[in-house]
Scaffold this motif. Structure first.
Motif, PDB file in Angstrom:
ATOM      1  N   ASP A   1      -2.542  45.646 -35.334  1.00  0.00           N
ATOM      2  CA  ASP A   1      -3.465  46.749 -35.237  1.00  0.00           C
ATOM      3  C   ASP A   1      -3.580  47.315 -33.968  1.00  0.00           C
ATOM      4  OD1 ASP A   1      -5.047  44.929 -33.889  1.00  0.00           O
ATOM      5  OD2 ASP A   1      -6.744  44.942 -35.277  1.00  0.00           O
ATOM      6  N   GLY A   2      -3.068  46.630 -32.641  1.00  0.00           N
ATOM      7  CA  GLY A   2      -2.953  47.262 -31.275  1.00  0.00           C
ATOM      8  C   GLY A   2      -4.348  47.186 -30.551  1.00  0.00           C
ATOM      9  N   ARG A   3      -5.310  46.250 -31.113  1.00  0.00           N
ATOM     10  CA  ARG A   3      -6.520  46.294 -30.459  1.00  0.00           C
ATOM     11  C   ARG A   3      -6.836  44.885 -29.619  1.00  0.00           C
ATOM     12  NH1 ARG A   3      -6.853  49.646 -34.564  1.00  0.00           N
ATOM     13  NH2 ARG A   3      -8.151  51.512 -34.359  1.00  0.00           N
ATOM     14  N   TYR A   4      -5.869  43.815 -29.908  1.00  0.00           N
ATOM     15  CA  TYR A   4      -6.355  42.582 -29.574  1.00  0.00           C
ATOM     16  C   TYR A   4      -4.766  41.965 -29.140  1.00  0.00           C
ATOM     17  CZ  TYR A   4     -10.634  42.415 -32.118  1.00  0.00           C
ATOM     18  OH  TYR A   4     -11.779  42.802 -32.317  1.00  0.00           O
TER      19      TYR A   4
ATOM     20  N   HIS B   1     -16.564  35.840 -30.616  1.00  0.00           N
ATOM     21  CA  HIS B   1     -16.748  34.496 -31.406  1.00  0.00           C
ATOM     22  C   HIS B   1     -17.493  33.531 -30.520  1.00  0.00           C
ATOM     23  CE1 HIS B   1     -15.601  30.767 -33.655  1.00  0.00           C
ATOM     24  NE2 HIS B   1     -15.735  31.512 -34.696  1.00  0.00           N
ATOM     25  N   GLN B   2     -18.275  32.523 -31.125  1.00  0.00           N
ATOM     26  CA  GLN B   2     -18.941  31.601 -30.475  1.00  0.00           C
ATOM     27  C   GLN B   2     -17.954  30.675 -29.551  1.00  0.00           C
ATOM     28  OE1 GLN B   2     -22.201  31.382 -30.366  1.00  0.00           O
ATOM     29  NE2 GLN B   2     -22.082  29.963 -28.818  1.00  0.00           N
ATOM     30  N   SER B   3     -16.857  30.368 -30.094  1.00  0.00           N
ATOM     31  CA  SER B   3     -15.911  29.731 -29.372  1.00  0.00           C
ATOM     32  C   SER B   3     -15.769  30.414 -27.866  1.00  0.00           C
ATOM     33  CB  SER B   3     -14.581  29.503 -30.004  1.00  0.00           C
ATOM     34  OG  SER B   3     -14.014  30.746 -30.193  1.00  0.00           O
ATOM     35  N   ALA B   4     -15.531  31.730 -27.902  1.00  0.00           N
ATOM     36  CA  ALA B   4     -15.243  32.320 -26.495  1.00  0.00           C
ATOM     37  C   ALA B   4     -16.410  32.413 -25.761  1.00  0.00           C
ATOM     38  CB  ALA B   4     -15.090  33.858 -26.753  1.00  0.00           C
TER      39      ALA B   4
ATOM     40  N   LYS C   1     -11.693  41.719 -22.591  1.00  0.00           N
ATOM     41  CA  LYS C   1     -12.896  40.666 -23.103  1.00  0.00           C
ATOM     42  C   LYS C   1     -12.271  39.704 -23.812  1.00  0.00           C
ATOM     43  CE  LYS C   1     -17.604  40.445 -24.777  1.00  0.00           C
ATOM     44  NZ  LYS C   1     -18.668  41.446 -25.474  1.00  0.00           N
ATOM     45  N   LEU C   2     -12.786  38.369 -23.548  1.00  0.00           N
ATOM     46  CA  LEU C   2     -12.279  37.242 -24.390  1.00  0.00           C
ATOM     47  C   LEU C   2     -12.951  37.123 -25.676  1.00  0.00           C
ATOM     48  CD1 LEU C   2     -10.534  34.734 -24.264  1.00  0.00           C
ATOM     49  CD2 LEU C   2     -12.530  33.265 -23.422  1.00  0.00           C
ATOM     50  N   VAL C   3     -12.525  37.197 -26.667  1.00  0.00           N
ATOM     51  CA  VAL C   3     -13.178  37.048 -27.994  1.00  0.00           C
ATOM     52  C   VAL C   3     -12.996  35.939 -28.906  1.00  0.00           C
ATOM     53  CG1 VAL C   3     -13.592  39.462 -27.983  1.00  0.00           C
ATOM     54  CG2 VAL C   3     -11.588  38.520 -29.222  1.00  0.00           C
ATOM     55  N   TYR C   4     -12.025  35.145 -28.562  1.00  0.00           N
ATOM     56  CA  TYR C   4     -11.828  33.845 -29.328  1.00  0.00           C
ATOM     57  C   TYR C   4     -11.131  32.650 -28.466  1.00  0.00           C
ATOM     58  CZ  TYR C   4     -10.319  30.814 -33.304  1.00  0.00           C
ATOM     59  OH  TYR C   4      -9.984  29.565 -33.772  1.00  0.00           O
ATOM     60  N   ASN C   5     -11.380  31.540 -28.614  1.00  0.00           N
ATOM     61  CA  ASN C   5     -10.689  30.506 -28.079  1.00  0.00           C
ATOM     62  C   ASN C   5     -10.677  29.373 -28.890  1.00  0.00           C
ATOM     63  OD1 ASN C   5      -9.839  28.973 -25.600  1.00  0.00           O
ATOM     64  ND2 ASN C   5     -11.564  27.834 -26.076  1.00  0.00           N
TER      65      ASN C   5
ATOM     66  N   ILE D   1      -7.715  34.857 -27.665  1.00  0.00           N
ATOM     67  CA  ILE D   1      -7.721  36.317 -28.311  1.00  0.00           C
ATOM     68  C   ILE D   1      -8.567  37.192 -27.221  1.00  0.00           C
ATOM     69  CG2 ILE D   1      -7.711  37.764 -30.157  1.00  0.00           C
ATOM     70  CD1 ILE D   1      -7.246  35.562 -32.157  1.00  0.00           C
ATOM     71  N   TRP D   2      -8.020  38.106 -26.729  1.00  0.00           N
ATOM     72  CA  TRP D   2      -8.509  39.183 -25.888  1.00  0.00           C
ATOM     73  C   TRP D   2      -8.685  40.525 -26.606  1.00  0.00           C
ATOM     74  CZ3 TRP D   2      -9.618  36.848 -21.111  1.00  0.00           C
ATOM     75  CH2 TRP D   2      -8.815  35.724 -20.895  1.00  0.00           C
ATOM     76  N   TYR D   3      -9.822  41.140 -26.471  1.00  0.00           N
ATOM     77  CA  TYR D   3      -9.632  42.587 -26.790  1.00  0.00           C
ATOM     78  C   TYR D   3      -8.980  43.548 -25.889  1.00  0.00           C
ATOM     79  CZ  TYR D   3     -11.867  46.790 -29.048  1.00  0.00           C
ATOM     80  OH  TYR D   3     -11.924  48.030 -29.623  1.00  0.00           O
TER      81      TYR D   3
END
Length: 621
Positions: A367-370, A430-433, A394-398, A388-390
């Motif tokens: 989708d070109g956003r992450y 996400h909470q992991s990030a 910004k980091l959104v998942y780890n 995963i970064w936005y």
């Protein structure tokens, strides 16, 4: 990220698929597949997902994990889908038969039925994959000095070809995408004959190329089509650089149009290797990273005209987002891992900068956003994991792994996702990030790039108080009152440096029981001493009333011959001069000015210069 977005990971004994935001939850029905896993991949259209086990190749539906087909096959080491996912090819370890021939170890199966439709032999795992046209109607493969074409029906007979293209010493080829596919071929230079890249129409009787380009200095060549199949980039490389400037050999980039209207060499304005090339999904533009570090990043239109050049920086990776709105420019491998995001539709305005160190996999989401970054084995055996970064940085998942071998997004058609007009200002992580950022505050640099400013030495940086106006080393030396410095009982004036004045450090070394060391007086010092003693004696003999009104010069000034007290102080002044030059270069660099390689090397000597000053007995206040 749309709920349609997924990514898969593969470890030695497990394979899993994770749903996209906001859940990041593993699909069910995948926990049971925990035997030895050698390979796994999505079909190019994302409709199927296949993975290998010691005795089976399993194809599943990634939407729910249900099994599509299960092919019984021992010792399968590699797999490959056709463009629309209708066929899957497998490569087994080659086995020599009693006749001396190798068994057919490349097999092509129908994905849904699992039926074998064709097979042939390939001893080498590199280059074994059969190349399909985009409509899956033709397969091409090299056989000696020929490229043979086979029609794909319910069955494939590799003993009977549909068409053949005879090219002496052909090394590689690449079928173009699009509804009217063509084929590009490469022949390396040999025995004084130039290398050649040609483009041919795929017909029943291929006779002459549509366009062709000849050149020297080419042992190998990477062929890259744009998404429409209308233009071709050919990156020619040699194993050895004849000028001995590069360990990686020489590179030259050529551009060919299939209509034959243009073919040219892309002129690059900086010496050094070509690190990466990539086409924009729009097919109207491509980017190149080239030159010795710090490398240059430039963008060209489909005819090779320069569009934009970014400031030099240590980068070696360039990736367009699926909508061609954003461009990712990063430095991975032996570089620091800095990632820059530029808005292509906003005159290459920089959107964000973040750090993704030790990255071995980097991909845009469909989708070109992450952006997915991962550290995988065997590239690195430690710190394996997925981030995963936005697109704003910004980091959104780890997620961390003991060992992870492969990671990729599930391919999805672009029309499933709306065009991007702008980014969310505060995407929910996400909470992991959140946990990762709290545990590693220095490793999770995110957000927009920081504004650049003038360099400030450590002692002058903000400590809660208002920052003083910035002064260069040279200005501070001129404004200083030549601070007094003590050394072996005498005083002199040495200029202050960028980080403050220096003062002497005692350097006496005493050996127990030994006589104190008496320094031998030089001839010049003895001559000056005798002159001073004679002046003092003459002054003592003069009547006080006859003495001149002006005071006698200070002893400190008389001690200095030619402005320098000793060889040691001469060296100190020379080192301080180097330190001034280094700080001026730092200020230029901080202001965004481009520096030469020799100037960057000079900045790196700052620690050595300070070490020599310290060894001479001067310390920083």
């Amino acid at each position: 990220m749309s709920a349609l977005t997924q990514l898969f990971f593969r470890s030695p004994k497990n394979v899993g698929i994770i749903q996209g935001t906001p859940s990041y939850e593993a699909l069910s029905n995948f926990d049971e597949y925990n035997n030895e896993l050698r390979n796994a991949q999505y079909s190019p259209n994302g409709n199927y997902f296949a993975f290998t086990q010691p005795s089976f190749v399993t194809v599943v539906n990634p939407n729910d994990g249900s099994i599509v087909s299960k092919i019984e096959l021992k010792d399968c080491f590699d797999i490959h889908f056709s463009p629309e996912g209708s066929f899957i090819s497998t490569w087994e370890k080659p086995v020599k038969q009693e006749s001396g021939n190798y068994q057919d170890n490349v097999k092509i199966f129908n994905v849904i039925s699992g039926e074998l439709i064709g097979q042939y032999s390939s001893k080498d795992q590199s280059g074994w994959k059969p190349d399909f046209t985009a409509d899956e109607k033709i397969i091409a493969r090299i056989f000696n000095n020929e490229i043979r074409f086979y029609e794909v029906n319910k069955s494939l007979n590799f003993n009977k070809h549909w068409s053949v293209l005879k090219i002496e010493n052909v090394q590689s080829f690449k079928l173009s995408p699009g509804k009217n596919p063509t084929i590009a071929t490469f022949v390396p230079d040999k025995k004084g004959r130039p290398a050649n890249v040609s483009v041919w129409n795929i017909t029943a009787g291929i006779k002459s190329p549509i366009c062709s380009k000849t050149f020297f200095k080419a042992d190998s060549c990477k062929l890259a089509w744009n998404s429409l199949g209308t233009a071709l980039l050919a990156l020619a490389s040699t194993d050895v650089d004849s000028s001995n400037k590069s360990y990686y050999g020489e590179n030259n980039l050529y551009l060919l149009g299939i209509a034959g209207s243009y073919d040219s060499r892309i002129t690059l304005d900086k010496e050094g290797p070509i690190h990466d090339i990539t086409w924009s999904p729009s097919a109207r533009e491509f980017g190149v990273i080239y030159g010795f570090m710090p490398a240059q990043t430039s963008f060209f239109d489909a005819r090779g005209n320069l569009v934009k050049t970014l400031p030099p920086s240590p980068r070696n990776t360039i990736l367009y987002s699926p909508h061609a709105k954003y461009v990712l420019v990063a430095g991975f491998g032996n570089l620091q891992g800095t990632v820059d995001i530029y808005d292509r539709l906003d005159k290459f305005n920089k959107v964000a900068t973040f750090e993704a160190s030790n990255t071995s996999v980097c991909q845009w989401s469909p989708d070109g956003r992450y952006i997915l970054t991962a550290t995988t084995s065997p590239r690195l055996r430690v710190d394996n994991g997925i981030k995963i970064w936005y697109a704003s940085g910004k980091l959104v998942y780890n997620r961390d792994f003991k060992e992870v071998n492969a990671v990729t997004w599930r391919p999805r058609p672009l029309e499933m996702f709306p065009a991007i007009r702008g980014l969310d200002e505060n995407p929910a992580p996400h909470q992991s990030a959140i946990d990762y950022v709290l545990a590693n505050p220095t490793k999770s640099t995110a957000g927009a790039s920081k504004p650049k400013g003038a360099y400030r030495p450590p002692h002058a940086r903000g400590n809660g108080a208002a920052a003083a106006p910035t002064q260069s080393l040279y200005q501070r030396e001129l404004n200083s009152s030549m601070g007094s410095l003590s050394m072996n009982g005498s005083s002199s004036s040495i200029g202050s440096t960028a980080t403050g004045a220096f003062k002497a450090r005692p350097r006496e070394r005493v050996v127990p029981g030994a006589q104190p060391v008496v320094e031998k007086e030089s001839k010049a010092a003895a001559k000056n001493r005798k002159k001073r003693e004679a002046k003092k004696a003459a002054a003592a003999a003069v009547d006080p009333s006859e003495k001149p009104a002006s005071p006698a010069p200070k002893e400190e000034e008389e001690l200095i011959a030619g402005g320098v007290q000793s060889l040691e102080e001469k060296k100190i002044r020379a080192l301080l001069k180097k330190l001034r030059a280094i700080e001026q270069l730092k200020m230029k660099q901080a202001g965004g000015e481009s520096l030469e390689d020799t100037q960057i090397l000079k900045i790196k000597t700052e620690g050595k210069v300070r070490g020599e000053l310290e060894a001479l007995g001067w310390i920083e206040e």
